[in-house]
Design an enzyme around this catalytic site. Structure first.
Site, PDB file in Angstrom:
ATOM      1  N   ARG A 112     -10.926  19.999 -42.087  1.00 14.35           N
ATOM      2  CA  ARG A 112      -9.476  19.970 -42.010  1.00 14.35           C
ATOM      3  C   ARG A 112      -8.917  18.607 -42.438  1.00 14.35           C
ATOM      4  O   ARG A 112      -7.737  18.482 -42.737  1.00 14.35           O
ATOM      5  CB  ARG A 112      -9.012  20.308 -40.587  1.00 14.35           C
ATOM      6  CG  ARG A 112      -9.417  21.683 -40.108  1.00 14.35           C
ATOM      7  CD  ARG A 112      -8.788  22.780 -40.941  1.00 14.35           C
ATOM      8  NE  ARG A 112      -7.345  22.638 -41.016  1.00 14.35           N
ATOM      9  CZ  ARG A 112      -6.493  22.975 -40.048  1.00 14.35           C
ATOM     10  NH1 ARG A 112      -6.942  23.531 -38.952  1.00 14.35           N
ATOM     11  NH2 ARG A 112      -5.191  22.796 -40.187  1.00 14.35           N
ATOM     12  N   ARG A 124     -25.374  29.139 -51.574  1.00 15.72           N
ATOM     13  CA  ARG A 124     -25.456  30.121 -52.655  1.00 15.72           C
ATOM     14  C   ARG A 124     -26.702  29.826 -53.471  1.00 15.72           C
ATOM     15  O   ARG A 124     -27.291  30.700 -54.082  1.00 15.72           O
ATOM     16  CB  ARG A 124     -24.252  30.002 -53.621  1.00 15.72           C
ATOM     17  CG  ARG A 124     -22.957  30.428 -53.055  1.00 15.72           C
ATOM     18  CD  ARG A 124     -21.879  30.313 -54.118  1.00 15.72           C
ATOM     19  NE  ARG A 124     -21.984  31.402 -55.087  1.00 15.72           N
ATOM     20  CZ  ARG A 124     -21.225  31.481 -56.176  1.00 15.72           C
ATOM     21  NH1 ARG A 124     -20.321  30.551 -56.437  1.00 15.72           N
ATOM     22  NH2 ARG A 124     -21.361  32.494 -57.002  1.00 15.72           N
ATOM     23  N   ASP A 220     -11.594   6.691 -47.895  1.00 18.53           N
ATOM     24  CA  ASP A 220     -11.241   5.271 -47.839  1.00 18.53           C
ATOM     25  C   ASP A 220     -11.053   4.859 -46.386  1.00 18.53           C
ATOM     26  O   ASP A 220     -10.970   5.698 -45.482  1.00 18.53           O
ATOM     27  CB  ASP A 220     -10.027   4.968 -48.730  1.00 18.53           C
ATOM     28  CG  ASP A 220      -8.776   5.673 -48.278  1.00 18.53           C
ATOM     29  OD1 ASP A 220      -8.395   5.511 -47.107  1.00 18.53           O
ATOM     30  OD2 ASP A 220      -8.182   6.402 -49.088  1.00 18.53           O
ATOM     31  N   ARG A 231     -10.903  11.987 -33.904  1.00 21.45           N
ATOM     32  CA  ARG A 231     -12.171  12.621 -33.537  1.00 21.45           C
ATOM     33  C   ARG A 231     -13.041  11.784 -32.598  1.00 21.45           C
ATOM     34  O   ARG A 231     -14.004  12.321 -32.032  1.00 21.45           O
ATOM     35  CB  ARG A 231     -12.956  12.986 -34.794  1.00 21.45           C
ATOM     36  CG  ARG A 231     -12.196  13.922 -35.730  1.00 21.45           C
ATOM     37  CD  ARG A 231     -11.769  15.214 -35.056  1.00 21.45           C
ATOM     38  NE  ARG A 231     -11.090  16.108 -35.987  1.00 21.45           N
ATOM     39  CZ  ARG A 231     -10.692  17.339 -35.686  1.00 21.45           C
ATOM     40  NH1 ARG A 231     -10.855  17.825 -34.470  1.00 21.45           N
ATOM     41  NH2 ARG A 231     -10.072  18.092 -36.583  1.00 21.45           N
TER      42      ARG A 231
HETATM   43  C1  LIG Z   1      -7.886  17.601 -30.677  1.00 20.10           C
HETATM   44  C2  LIG Z   1      -7.523  18.401 -31.887  1.00 20.10           C
HETATM   45  C3  LIG Z   1      -7.163  19.740 -31.751  1.00 20.10           C
HETATM   46  C4  LIG Z   1      -6.831  20.502 -32.889  1.00 20.10           C
HETATM   47  N1  LIG Z   1      -6.488  21.819 -32.746  1.00 20.10           N
HETATM   48  C5  LIG Z   1      -6.186  22.563 -33.839  1.00 20.10           C
HETATM   49  C6  LIG Z   1      -5.849  23.960 -33.739  1.00 20.10           C
HETATM   50  O1  LIG Z   1      -5.801  24.514 -32.658  1.00 20.10           O
HETATM   51  N2  LIG Z   1      -5.586  24.659 -34.877  1.00 20.10           N
HETATM   52  C7  LIG Z   1      -5.602  24.071 -36.116  1.00 20.10           C
HETATM   53  O2  LIG Z   1      -5.343  24.740 -37.117  1.00 20.10           O
HETATM   54  N3  LIG Z   1      -5.912  22.749 -36.245  1.00 20.10           N
HETATM   55  C8  LIG Z   1      -6.203  21.988 -35.157  1.00 20.10           C
HETATM   56  N4  LIG Z   1      -6.535  20.671 -35.305  1.00 20.10           N
HETATM   57  C9  LIG Z   1      -6.563  20.106 -36.667  1.00 20.10           C
HETATM   58  C10 LIG Z   1      -5.327  19.239 -36.935  1.00 20.10           C
HETATM   59  O3  LIG Z   1      -4.133  19.992 -36.843  1.00 20.10           O
HETATM   60  C11 LIG Z   1      -5.427  18.614 -38.336  1.00 20.10           C
HETATM   61  O4  LIG Z   1      -5.479  19.632 -39.302  1.00 20.10           O
HETATM   62  C12 LIG Z   1      -6.662  17.753 -38.491  1.00 20.10           C
HETATM   63  O5  LIG Z   1      -6.824  16.889 -37.390  1.00 20.10           O
HETATM   64  C13 LIG Z   1      -6.562  16.918 -39.775  1.00 20.10           C
HETATM   65  O6  LIG Z   1      -5.540  15.970 -39.590  1.00 20.10           O
HETATM   66  P1  LIG Z   1      -4.658  15.450 -40.793  1.00 20.10           P
HETATM   67  O7  LIG Z   1      -3.977  16.584 -41.478  1.00 20.10           O
HETATM   68  O8  LIG Z   1      -3.777  14.371 -40.227  1.00 20.10           O
HETATM   69  O9  LIG Z   1      -5.792  14.777 -41.708  1.00 20.10           O
HETATM   70  P2  LIG Z   1      -5.906  14.692 -43.288  1.00 20.10           P
HETATM   71  O10 LIG Z   1      -5.972  16.056 -43.879  1.00 20.10           O
HETATM   72  O11 LIG Z   1      -7.021  13.749 -43.594  1.00 20.10           O
HETATM   73  O12 LIG Z   1      -4.558  14.062 -43.732  1.00 20.10           O
HETATM   74  C14 LIG Z   1      -4.233  12.711 -43.393  1.00 20.10           C
HETATM   75  C15 LIG Z   1      -2.741  12.559 -43.539  1.00 20.10           C
HETATM   76  O13 LIG Z   1      -2.387  12.760 -44.919  1.00 20.10           O
HETATM   77  C16 LIG Z   1      -1.170  13.481 -44.999  1.00 20.10           C
HETATM   78  N5  LIG Z   1      -1.416  14.736 -45.694  1.00 20.10           N
HETATM   79  C17 LIG Z   1      -2.617  15.223 -46.114  1.00 20.10           C
HETATM   80  N6  LIG Z   1      -2.451  16.371 -46.770  1.00 20.10           N
HETATM   81  C18 LIG Z   1      -1.129  16.623 -46.749  1.00 20.10           C
HETATM   82  C19 LIG Z   1      -0.331  17.684 -47.242  1.00 20.10           C
HETATM   83  N7  LIG Z   1      -0.836  18.711 -47.929  1.00 20.10           N
HETATM   84  N8  LIG Z   1       0.999  17.615 -47.047  1.00 20.10           N
HETATM   85  C20 LIG Z   1       1.563  16.605 -46.388  1.00 20.10           C
HETATM   86  N9  LIG Z   1       0.857  15.563 -45.877  1.00 20.10           N
HETATM   87  C21 LIG Z   1      -0.471  15.585 -46.061  1.00 20.10           C
HETATM   88  C22 LIG Z   1      -0.676  13.680 -43.575  1.00 20.10           C
HETATM   89  O14 LIG Z   1       0.161  12.608 -43.228  1.00 20.10           O
HETATM   90  C23 LIG Z   1      -1.943  13.595 -42.763  1.00 20.10           C
HETATM   91  O15 LIG Z   1      -1.732  13.200 -41.410  1.00 20.10           O
HETATM   92  C24 LIG Z   1      -6.849  19.902 -34.190  1.00 20.10           C
HETATM   93  C25 LIG Z   1      -7.206  18.544 -34.301  1.00 20.10           C
HETATM   94  C26 LIG Z   1      -7.548  17.805 -33.186  1.00 20.10           C
HETATM   95  C27 LIG Z   1      -7.941  16.361 -33.359  1.00 20.10           C
END
Ligand SMILES: Cc1cc2nc3c(=O)[nH]c(=O)nc-3n(C[C@H](O)[C@H](O)[C@H](O)COP(=O)(O)OP(=O)(O)OC[C@H]3O[C@@H](n4cnc5c(N)ncnc54)[C@H](O)[C@@H]3O)c2cc1C
Length: 312
Positions: A112, A124, A220, A231
């Site tokens: 994610r 695969r 990075d 995490r």
């Molecule tokens: C304790 C915990 C519980 C969670 N529970 C769930 C759950 O129940 N269901 C679920 O689906 N997920 C869950 N997650 C996953 C969470 O919602 C995030 O998807 C995951 O932590 C990745 O975070 P991120 O998007 O900030 O990270 P990254 O994908 O690395 O992105 C980093 C930052 O880049 C920016 N960014 C990246 N891509 C985009 C984009 N396309 N558009 C706009 N900005 C972007 C954002 O600012 C983002 O914060 C959980 C995570 C944690 C830590």
């Protein structure tokens, strides 16, 4: 965590190789390069490569012509300032590449994090190993009654033994069926010449989610810190947290000043809402503040009291 003789040999050769470079290197991280940090029962994290160091963050922040570093305390102060004020791009100048072996259900959480480059072992193309994550008895917990995303008390006695047995049995049975469907003569079994066998890309769908996969994961420093802040946090599931904790060791070796600032301003820091700050101010001025009339919900109040180390 088992490695084959060929894998050990490859790692030893990688560790013995030397390359001359004008780029800065970090002796403490060099010492860890290619080494396996075991995680869970069959998993690991290895640092494969990196670019930059504490000095690279400073160099980028100063847009300097040379290394850009000054007295160590000035550099440390700048890094702390950048971290405190959430400057991100200087940290993006450093990169790190890991080799990670992890259960598939943890890989689903990990993937994610979109701001990384990933290349995963192809099921695969290759046959997955007979390796499944089976939790330690101390991690075999019941569903939490108060947190829908968490664990409660540890299972004990017969119930624990039964659960462990089911996990092992199901994983083994599914893996046996995987090999049977492939019909490739794996694990010393005779291939059944009367059948063709199912394609690897299809047979794998029968494997349990605790099967291990592997990938190279490059990111990075800014995004690594973001990953670790989510995490390595106590709210993260134990099975991904232990990977983040192993990676924290490589962070401390690689960029000690960034690690220290990250620990102080991110991991050990809390965010207060405007209403929470108001409660803190009122308490500091000696006022007796109760949740009722504080402007905070009962949950926010509990969270604030826990941050302040006070009874709710
Ligand atoms: C304790 C915990 C519980 C969670 N529970 C769930 C759950 O129940 N269901 C679920 O689906 N997920 C869950 N997650 C996953 C969470 O919602 C995030 O998807 C995951 O932590 C990745 O975070 P991120 O998007 O900030 O990270 P990254 O994908 O690395 O992105 C980093 C930052 O880049 C920016 N960014 C990246 N891509 C985009 C984009 N396309 N558009 C706009 N900005 C972007 C954002 O600012 C983002 O914060 C959980 C995570 C944690 C830590």
């Amino acid at each position: 965590m088992d490695l084959t003789e060929a894998q050990r040999q490859e790692m030893a050769e990688a560790r013995a190789a030397r390359s001359e470079t004008r780029r800065p290197t970090v002796p403490a991280l060099e010492a860890m390069l290619f080494e396996v940090m075991p995680v869970l029962d069959h998993g690991f994290v290895r640092v494969i490569d990196y670019m930059g160091d504490d000095g690279a963050v400073v160099q980028a922040a100063r847009v300097s012509y040379g290394r850009g570093t000054k007295a160590a305390n000035e550099d440390r102060g700048l890094i702390r300032y950048l971290m405190r004020h959430r400057h991100s791009t200087p940290f993006e100048m450093c990169e790190i590449k890991y080799h990670v072996k992890l259960p598939i259900f943890i890989a689903r959480q990990w993937i994610r994090h979109r701001t990384a480059n990933v290349n995963e072992y192809s099921a695969r193309y290759s046959v997955l190993d007979r390796e499944f994550y089976i939790p330690e008895p101390s991690q075999l917990a019941a569903q939490s009654a108060i947190n829908r995303q968490g664990r409660g008390d540890v299972l004990e006695g017969e119930e624990a033994a039964h659960v462990l047995n089911l996990l092992r049995q199901d994983a083994m049975t599914n893996y046996d069926h995987y090999l049977e469907m492939l019909n490739e003569g794996e694990e010393g079994q005779m291939r059944d010449e009367s059948r063709r066998g199912l394609a690897r890309e299809l047979a794998r769908m029968n494997l349990t989610l605790n099967s291990y996969t592997q990938w190279y994961w490059k990111t990075d420093l800014h995004n690594l810190l973001h990953f670790l802040s989510l995490r390595a946090d106590s709210h993260a599931q134990y099975e991904i947290r232990v990977y983040a904790e192993a990676m924290m060791k490589s962070l401390a070796a690689w960029v000690p000043s960034v690690y220290e600032a990250f620990r102080d301003y991110r991991l050990g820091a809390v965010t207060l809402s405007a209403q929470m700050l108001e409660v803190v101010k009122r308490k500091l001025s000696g006022e007796q503040v109760e949740q009722k009339g504080s402007g905070l919900s009962a949950r926010e109040w509990r969270e604030l009291m826990s941050m302040l180390g006070q009874e709710g």
